[in-house]
Design a protein around this motif. Sequence first.
Motif, PDB file in Angstrom:
ATOM      1  N   TYR A 104       0.823  -1.211   0.000  1.00  0.00           N
ATOM      2  CA  TYR A 104       0.000   0.000   0.000  1.00  0.00           C
ATOM      3  C   TYR A 104       0.858   1.263   0.000  1.00  0.00           C
ATOM      4  O   TYR A 104       0.456   2.294   0.528  1.00  0.00           O
ATOM      5  CB  TYR A 104      -0.900   0.005   1.228  1.00  0.00           C
ATOM      6  N   ALA A 105       2.023   1.191  -0.622  1.00  0.00           N
ATOM      7  CA  ALA A 105       2.971   2.321  -0.589  1.00  0.00           C
ATOM      8  C   ALA A 105       2.341   3.609  -1.109  1.00  0.00           C
ATOM      9  O   ALA A 105       2.536   4.686  -0.529  1.00  0.00           O
ATOM     10  CB  ALA A 105       4.223   1.976  -1.394  1.00  0.00           C
ATOM     11  N   ASN A 106       1.578   3.507  -2.190  1.00  0.00           N
ATOM     12  CA  ASN A 106       0.965   4.710  -2.766  1.00  0.00           C
ATOM     13  C   ASN A 106      -0.071   5.310  -1.822  1.00  0.00           C
ATOM     14  O   ASN A 106      -0.160   6.551  -1.679  1.00  0.00           O
ATOM     15  CB  ASN A 106       0.316   4.382  -4.110  1.00  0.00           C
ATOM     16  N   LEU A 107      -0.861   4.456  -1.179  1.00  0.00           N
ATOM     17  CA  LEU A 107      -1.862   4.945  -0.242  1.00  0.00           C
ATOM     18  C   LEU A 107      -1.206   5.555   0.994  1.00  0.00           C
ATOM     19  O   LEU A 107      -1.683   6.561   1.531  1.00  0.00           O
ATOM     20  CB  LEU A 107      -2.801   3.810   0.172  1.00  0.00           C
ATOM     21  N   ILE A 108      -0.119   4.942   1.447  1.00  0.00           N
ATOM     22  CA  ILE A 108       0.605   5.468   2.604  1.00  0.00           C
ATOM     23  C   ILE A 108       1.174   6.855   2.296  1.00  0.00           C
ATOM     24  O   ILE A 108       1.111   7.764   3.121  1.00  0.00           O
ATOM     25  CB  ILE A 108       1.725   4.492   3.037  1.00  0.00           C
ATOM     26  N   GLU A 109       1.717   7.007   1.094  1.00  0.00           N
ATOM     27  CA  GLU A 109       2.245   8.313   0.688  1.00  0.00           C
ATOM     28  C   GLU A 109       1.127   9.355   0.675  1.00  0.00           C
ATOM     29  O   GLU A 109       1.302  10.477   1.161  1.00  0.00           O
ATOM     30  CB  GLU A 109       2.880   8.203  -0.694  1.00  0.00           C
ATOM     31  N   LYS A 110      -0.022   8.989   0.145  1.00  0.00           N
ATOM     32  CA  LYS A 110      -1.169   9.894   0.118  1.00  0.00           C
ATOM     33  C   LYS A 110      -1.630  10.234   1.529  1.00  0.00           C
ATOM     34  O   LYS A 110      -1.927  11.406   1.847  1.00  0.00           O
ATOM     35  CB  LYS A 110      -2.306   9.242  -0.669  1.00  0.00           C
ATOM     36  N   PHE A 111      -1.674   9.237   2.402  1.00  0.00           N
ATOM     37  CA  PHE A 111      -2.093   9.429   3.794  1.00  0.00           C
ATOM     38  C   PHE A 111      -1.149  10.416   4.496  1.00  0.00           C
ATOM     39  O   PHE A 111      -1.595  11.328   5.200  1.00  0.00           O
ATOM     40  CB  PHE A 111      -2.090   8.078   4.508  1.00  0.00           C
ATOM     41  N   GLU A 113       0.708  12.682   3.132  1.00  0.00           N
ATOM     42  CA  GLU A 113       0.507  14.016   2.551  1.00  0.00           C
ATOM     43  C   GLU A 113      -0.699  14.706   3.196  1.00  0.00           C
ATOM     44  O   GLU A 113      -0.664  15.912   3.473  1.00  0.00           O
ATOM     45  CB  GLU A 113       0.299  13.899   1.040  1.00  0.00           C
ATOM     46  N   ILE A 114      -1.744  13.926   3.455  1.00  0.00           N
ATOM     47  CA  ILE A 114      -2.933  14.481   4.112  1.00  0.00           C
ATOM     48  C   ILE A 114      -2.592  14.958   5.512  1.00  0.00           C
ATOM     49  O   ILE A 114      -2.977  16.067   5.926  1.00  0.00           O
ATOM     50  CB  ILE A 114      -4.055  13.421   4.159  1.00  0.00           C
ATOM     51  N   ILE A 129      -1.260   7.406  19.395  1.00  0.00           N
ATOM     52  CA  ILE A 129      -1.572   7.413  17.977  1.00  0.00           C
ATOM     53  C   ILE A 129      -0.782   6.295  17.288  1.00  0.00           C
ATOM     54  O   ILE A 129       0.432   6.194  17.436  1.00  0.00           O
ATOM     55  CB  ILE A 129      -1.205   8.758  17.321  1.00  0.00           C
ATOM     56  N   MET A 130      -1.469   5.465  16.508  1.00  0.00           N
ATOM     57  CA  MET A 130      -0.802   4.398  15.768  1.00  0.00           C
ATOM     58  C   MET A 130       0.192   4.973  14.768  1.00  0.00           C
ATOM     59  O   MET A 130      -0.033   6.034  14.193  1.00  0.00           O
ATOM     60  CB  MET A 130      -1.824   3.582  14.967  1.00  0.00           C
ATOM     61  N   SER A 131       1.268   4.241  14.536  1.00  0.00           N
ATOM     62  CA  SER A 131       2.156   4.600  13.439  1.00  0.00           C
ATOM     63  C   SER A 131       1.416   4.380  12.121  1.00  0.00           C
ATOM     64  O   SER A 131       0.479   3.580  12.042  1.00  0.00           O
ATOM     65  CB  SER A 131       3.427   3.748  13.477  1.00  0.00           C
ATOM     66  N   THR A 132       1.847   5.083  11.094  1.00  0.00           N
ATOM     67  CA  THR A 132       1.172   4.965   9.798  1.00  0.00           C
ATOM     68  C   THR A 132       1.199   3.524   9.284  1.00  0.00           C
ATOM     69  O   THR A 132       0.204   3.014   8.775  1.00  0.00           O
ATOM     70  CB  THR A 132       1.820   5.902   8.764  1.00  0.00           C
ATOM     71  N   ARG A 133       2.336   2.865   9.411  1.00  0.00           N
ATOM     72  CA  ARG A 133       2.396   1.484   8.891  1.00  0.00           C
ATOM     73  C   ARG A 133       1.478   0.562   9.672  1.00  0.00           C
ATOM     74  O   ARG A 133       0.925  -0.394   9.101  1.00  0.00           O
ATOM     75  CB  ARG A 133       3.835   0.965   8.906  1.00  0.00           C
ATOM     76  N   SER A 134       1.270   0.851  10.969  1.00  0.00           N
ATOM     77  CA  SER A 134       0.341   0.031  11.755  1.00  0.00           C
ATOM     78  C   SER A 134      -1.104   0.270  11.336  1.00  0.00           C
ATOM     79  O   SER A 134      -1.923  -0.656  11.334  1.00  0.00           O
ATOM     80  CB  SER A 134       0.503   0.324  13.248  1.00  0.00           C
TER      81      SER A 134
END
Length: 360
Positions: A104-111, A113-114, A129-134
């Motif tokens: 989900y690399a593309n979605l993570i990058e978008k997340f 950016e948000i 707060i959870m880490s993004t990868r979690s």
Amino acid sequence: MQKLFKAIAENTGLEISTYSFEKILRAMATDSYGWRIVDISDQPFNLVAETLKQLEKRGFIKFVGARVEFTRNGKDLLRQHGIYPKADFRCIHCQGTGYDVSTYANLIEKFNEILEKYPRPESVRNRWIMSTRSIFRRVMLMVQKGNAPGKEIVVVNDADLVSVALALTRLPDRIVVLEYDDEMVDYLFNLIHSMKLPIDVHKYDVRNPVPEEFFGKFDVFITDPPEAYETFLLYLKKGLSLLKPGEGRAGFFGLTHTEASLRKWQTLQRDLLVLNDIVITDILYEFTEYDNDNFQIETIRNDVPIFQERPTIPWYKSCVYRLETLQEFEPLDEGMNVEDDLIDEEQLAYSKKTEKDEDA
């Protein structure tokens, strides 16, 4: 050892067994960094902190900055108990979770950016707060289990923004967030409209009855409550009351070892399974790690020096539970009387000082 165990119990309100003590010793033999010792031991923070304090007081260890060192007596103690460093054979790439978030690399990058454009409000700074990868591991788990595509999903409190990660996949049919914090509600509302995300957000306090428009209307609930037992069970009851009747609905939540002993785990599992026609299908060890950015070190006990330095590693982790409803499941909205800001002995913010202040 009995005097040591007695002192630990008196100062924490928590009983310590030989087994728990040896798990803490094994963690200390594995890593000298205080926060890693808490992580590795799988014991409540206050039990670990008090054990280290009492061992230092009795000359078995000494504190050096944020680390511990065994004295000669301490090394003898390890030999007496047959303690060796803990082996860890987990995959480094996925941190032992089995989920490769690079999918989900593309979605993570978008997340990310948000988040950079719309940082979370100040009012959630005291929430883990959870880490993004979690966050995306949680999403991947839901997708794999068939609990995201075409489903109606409700998130009960969402400082982690799991709802946003789910929305980016465009897989769920409906995503609703029920959030109690006013600033977080406004933040989500503005974020959703700015990014045109398919999420509905509503103000809701779990101490109140579930609104009729949400009762029994969802396929999946997600929540990660505070771990005072009564509060935790209340959140899960509310989550179950949001699910549709019948089999195949699901719930996801996290539970730590850092703020929940195995006795609390057992009590929760027992009480949960008698609530309704449900089954626990998965418990994924240390599936979720949390960022240290929001960790308020001033809220924990200040009598153990190695825990007065901010952690530099992801040490606070939770295991993810997944439950599933069976054929005779019916949503029930059972109330519970829960005090505001309830804290029990196993939570990070608890100390004897806390207890005395409450008594006063």
